[in-house]
Motif scaffolding. Structure first.
Motif, PDB file in Angstrom:
ATOM      1  N   VAL A   1       0.851  -1.197   0.000  1.00  0.00           N
ATOM      2  CA  VAL A   1       0.000   0.000   0.000  1.00  0.00           C
ATOM      3  C   VAL A   1       0.883   1.242   0.000  1.00  0.00           C
ATOM      4  O   VAL A   1       0.606   2.207  -0.720  1.00  0.00           O
ATOM      5  N   THR A   2       1.953   1.221   0.768  1.00  0.00           N
ATOM      6  CA  THR A   2       2.871   2.371   0.832  1.00  0.00           C
ATOM      7  C   THR A   2       3.472   2.668  -0.539  1.00  0.00           C
ATOM      8  O   THR A   2       3.549   3.824  -0.950  1.00  0.00           O
ATOM      9  N   GLU A   3       3.875   1.619  -1.250  1.00  0.00           N
ATOM     10  CA  GLU A   3       4.435   1.819  -2.589  1.00  0.00           C
ATOM     11  C   GLU A   3       3.387   2.384  -3.536  1.00  0.00           C
ATOM     12  O   GLU A   3       3.677   3.267  -4.351  1.00  0.00           O
ATOM     13  N   LEU A   4       2.166   1.885  -3.442  1.00  0.00           N
ATOM     14  CA  LEU A   4       1.091   2.394  -4.295  1.00  0.00           C
ATOM     15  C   LEU A   4       0.783   3.845  -3.974  1.00  0.00           C
ATOM     16  O   LEU A   4       0.559   4.655  -4.878  1.00  0.00           O
ATOM     17  N   CYS A   5       0.793   4.201  -2.694  1.00  0.00           N
ATOM     18  CA  CYS A   5       0.534   5.593  -2.295  1.00  0.00           C
ATOM     19  C   CYS A   5       1.558   6.543  -2.911  1.00  0.00           C
ATOM     20  O   CYS A   5       1.215   7.654  -3.308  1.00  0.00           O
ATOM     21  N   ALA A   6       2.804   6.092  -2.989  1.00  0.00           N
ATOM     22  CA  ALA A   6       3.862   6.923  -3.570  1.00  0.00           C
ATOM     23  C   ALA A   6       3.657   7.144  -5.065  1.00  0.00           C
ATOM     24  O   ALA A   6       4.155   8.122  -5.627  1.00  0.00           O
ATOM     25  N   MET A   7       2.910   6.270  -5.704  1.00  0.00           N
ATOM     26  CA  MET A   7       2.690   6.355  -7.147  1.00  0.00           C
ATOM     27  C   MET A   7       1.503   7.226  -7.523  1.00  0.00           C
ATOM     28  O   MET A   7       1.362   7.611  -8.685  1.00  0.00           O
ATOM     29  N   PHE A   8       0.617   7.497  -6.560  1.00  0.00           N
ATOM     30  CA  PHE A   8      -0.620   8.217  -6.839  1.00  0.00           C
ATOM     31  C   PHE A   8      -0.756   9.413  -5.915  1.00  0.00           C
ATOM     32  O   PHE A   8      -0.268   9.391  -4.789  1.00  0.00           O
ATOM     33  N   ASP A   9      -1.435  10.414  -6.390  1.00  0.00           N
ATOM     34  CA  ASP A   9      -1.650  11.625  -5.600  1.00  0.00           C
ATOM     35  C   ASP A   9      -2.961  11.512  -4.830  1.00  0.00           C
ATOM     36  O   ASP A   9      -3.867  12.328  -5.006  1.00  0.00           O
ATOM     37  N   VAL A  10      -3.060  10.468  -4.010  1.00  0.00           N
ATOM     38  CA  VAL A  10      -4.235  10.246  -3.177  1.00  0.00           C
ATOM     39  C   VAL A  10      -3.767   9.767  -1.808  1.00  0.00           C
ATOM     40  O   VAL A  10      -2.618   9.358  -1.639  1.00  0.00           O
ATOM     41  N   THR A  11      -4.659   9.773  -0.851  1.00  0.00           N
ATOM     42  CA  THR A  11      -4.315   9.375   0.509  1.00  0.00           C
ATOM     43  C   THR A  11      -4.201   7.852   0.625  1.00  0.00           C
ATOM     44  O   THR A  11      -4.707   7.112  -0.222  1.00  0.00           O
ATOM     45  N   GLN A  12      -3.582   7.416   1.703  1.00  0.00           N
ATOM     46  CA  GLN A  12      -3.486   5.983   1.964  1.00  0.00           C
ATOM     47  C   GLN A  12      -4.875   5.390   2.141  1.00  0.00           C
ATOM     48  O   GLN A  12      -5.146   4.280   1.682  1.00  0.00           O
ATOM     49  N   SER A  13      -5.758   6.141   2.755  1.00  0.00           N
ATOM     50  CA  SER A  13      -7.132   5.677   2.939  1.00  0.00           C
ATOM     51  C   SER A  13      -7.809   5.444   1.588  1.00  0.00           C
ATOM     52  O   SER A  13      -8.509   4.448   1.406  1.00  0.00           O
ATOM     53  N   ALA A  14      -7.586   6.355   0.639  1.00  0.00           N
ATOM     54  CA  ALA A  14      -8.189   6.214  -0.693  1.00  0.00           C
ATOM     55  C   ALA A  14      -7.631   4.980  -1.407  1.00  0.00           C
ATOM     56  O   ALA A  14      -8.391   4.217  -2.020  1.00  0.00           O
ATOM     57  N   ILE A  15      -6.317   4.777  -1.320  1.00  0.00           N
ATOM     58  CA  ILE A  15      -5.704   3.597  -1.946  1.00  0.00           C
ATOM     59  C   ILE A  15      -6.287   2.334  -1.322  1.00  0.00           C
ATOM     60  O   ILE A  15      -6.635   1.379  -2.030  1.00  0.00           O
ATOM     61  N   SER A  16      -6.414   2.321  -0.009  1.00  0.00           N
ATOM     62  CA  SER A  16      -6.976   1.156   0.682  1.00  0.00           C
ATOM     63  C   SER A  16      -8.407   0.883   0.234  1.00  0.00           C
ATOM     64  O   SER A  16      -8.798  -0.272   0.051  1.00  0.00           O
ATOM     65  N   GLN A  17      -9.184   1.943   0.047  1.00  0.00           N
ATOM     66  CA  GLN A  17     -10.569   1.761  -0.422  1.00  0.00           C
ATOM     67  C   GLN A  17     -10.589   1.200  -1.838  1.00  0.00           C
ATOM     68  O   GLN A  17     -11.392   0.304  -2.147  1.00  0.00           O
ATOM     69  N   HIS A  18      -9.725   1.712  -2.703  1.00  0.00           N
ATOM     70  CA  HIS A  18      -9.647   1.196  -4.074  1.00  0.00           C
ATOM     71  C   HIS A  18      -9.233  -0.276  -4.054  1.00  0.00           C
ATOM     72  O   HIS A  18      -9.796  -1.096  -4.787  1.00  0.00           O
ATOM     73  N   LEU A  19      -8.250  -0.616  -3.223  1.00  0.00           N
ATOM     74  CA  LEU A  19      -7.813  -2.007  -3.128  1.00  0.00           C
ATOM     75  C   LEU A  19      -8.927  -2.900  -2.610  1.00  0.00           C
ATOM     76  O   LEU A  19      -9.065  -4.040  -3.048  1.00  0.00           O
ATOM     77  N   ARG A  20      -9.742  -2.398  -1.709  1.00  0.00           N
ATOM     78  CA  ARG A  20     -10.861  -3.191  -1.191  1.00  0.00           C
ATOM     79  C   ARG A  20     -11.851  -3.519  -2.306  1.00  0.00           C
ATOM     80  O   ARG A  20     -12.314  -4.649  -2.434  1.00  0.00           O
ATOM     81  N   VAL A  21     -12.165  -2.523  -3.149  1.00  0.00           N
ATOM     82  CA  VAL A  21     -13.085  -2.766  -4.269  1.00  0.00           C
ATOM     83  C   VAL A  21     -12.473  -3.794  -5.225  1.00  0.00           C
ATOM     84  O   VAL A  21     -13.153  -4.727  -5.665  1.00  0.00           O
ATOM     85  N   LEU A  22     -11.195  -3.626  -5.539  1.00  0.00           N
ATOM     86  CA  LEU A  22     -10.521  -4.565  -6.432  1.00  0.00           C
ATOM     87  C   LEU A  22     -10.456  -5.968  -5.818  1.00  0.00           C
ATOM     88  O   LEU A  22     -10.650  -6.967  -6.504  1.00  0.00           O
ATOM     89  N   ARG A  23     -10.205  -6.027  -4.521  1.00  0.00           N
ATOM     90  CA  ARG A  23     -10.154  -7.320  -3.825  1.00  0.00           C
ATOM     91  C   ARG A  23     -11.533  -7.981  -3.803  1.00  0.00           C
ATOM     92  O   ARG A  23     -11.662  -9.180  -4.069  1.00  0.00           O
ATOM     93  N   ASP A  24     -12.571  -7.195  -3.520  1.00  0.00           N
ATOM     94  CA  ASP A  24     -13.935  -7.737  -3.488  1.00  0.00           C
ATOM     95  C   ASP A  24     -14.367  -8.261  -4.856  1.00  0.00           C
ATOM     96  O   ASP A  24     -15.168  -9.188  -4.946  1.00  0.00           O
ATOM     97  N   ALA A  25     -13.831  -7.663  -5.916  1.00  0.00           N
ATOM     98  CA  ALA A  25     -14.138  -8.125  -7.275  1.00  0.00           C
ATOM     99  C   ALA A  25     -13.243  -9.288  -7.690  1.00  0.00           C
ATOM    100  O   ALA A  25     -13.399  -9.833  -8.787  1.00  0.00           O
ATOM    101  N   GLY A  26     -12.299  -9.655  -6.838  1.00  0.00           N
ATOM    102  CA  GLY A  26     -11.401 -10.768  -7.143  1.00  0.00           C
ATOM    103  C   GLY A  26     -10.254 -10.402  -8.057  1.00  0.00           C
ATOM    104  O   GLY A  26      -9.577 -11.276  -8.597  1.00  0.00           O
ATOM    105  N   LEU A  27     -10.004  -9.103  -8.234  1.00  0.00           N
ATOM    106  CA  LEU A  27      -8.974  -8.653  -9.175  1.00  0.00           C
ATOM    107  C   LEU A  27      -7.591  -8.520  -8.555  1.00  0.00           C
ATOM    108  O   LEU A  27      -6.592  -8.477  -9.275  1.00  0.00           O
ATOM    109  N   VAL A  28      -7.514  -8.383  -7.239  1.00  0.00           N
ATOM    110  CA  VAL A  28      -6.232  -8.354  -6.545  1.00  0.00           C
ATOM    111  C   VAL A  28      -6.339  -9.226  -5.297  1.00  0.00           C
ATOM    112  O   VAL A  28      -7.440  -9.486  -4.807  1.00  0.00           O
ATOM    113  N   ALA A  29      -5.199  -9.638  -4.817  1.00  0.00           N
ATOM    114  CA  ALA A  29      -5.142 -10.418  -3.581  1.00  0.00           C
ATOM    115  C   ALA A  29      -3.890 -10.015  -2.814  1.00  0.00           C
ATOM    116  O   ALA A  29      -2.852  -9.731  -3.426  1.00  0.00           O
TER     117      ALA A  29
END
Length: 102
Positions: free
Chosen positions: A33-61
């Motif tokens: 998550v820390t590496e992803l945060c460094a790549m995007f101009d969004v908060t860690q909370s936002a990255i975590s929320q995006h990852l949750r949606v992707l995880r719930d869809a089965g696209l990331v693990a």
């Protein structure tokens, strides 16, 4: 165990450009998550929320490594997107003057 996720979940998850960019980043290898945060101009909370949606869809693990989680792409659900888009390949070929697929 079979995955009963709907293809609609996959389409909803990739509808957001930031989530598509996260998938692109993860296609190059696992990232925290820390590496992803460094790549995007969004908060860690936002990255975590995006990852949750992707995880719930089965696209990331995630994979635990020490105290951190490393995320990677699970591409199988994207097959539904590929199959749907492939249906329109004839249209692309006709409009570009290329030969239609067989």
């Amino acid at each position: 165990m079979t995955d009963a996720r709907s293809p609609d979940e996959t389409f909803r998850a990739i509808a957001d450009p930031t989530r598509r960019a996260i998938l692109d980043a993860l296609a190059g290898g696992e990232r925290s998550v820390t590496e992803l945060c460094a790549m995007f101009d969004v908060t860690q909370s936002a990255i975590s929320q995006h990852l949750r949606v992707l995880r719930d869809a089965g696209l990331v693990a995630p994979r635990r490594e020490g105290r951190s989680r490393l995320y990677h792409v699970e591409a199988a659900p994207l097959r539904a997107v590929y199959d749907w888009a492939a249906h329109y390949e004839r249209c692309w070929c006709r409009s570009s003057g290329r030969e239609e697929p067989r």
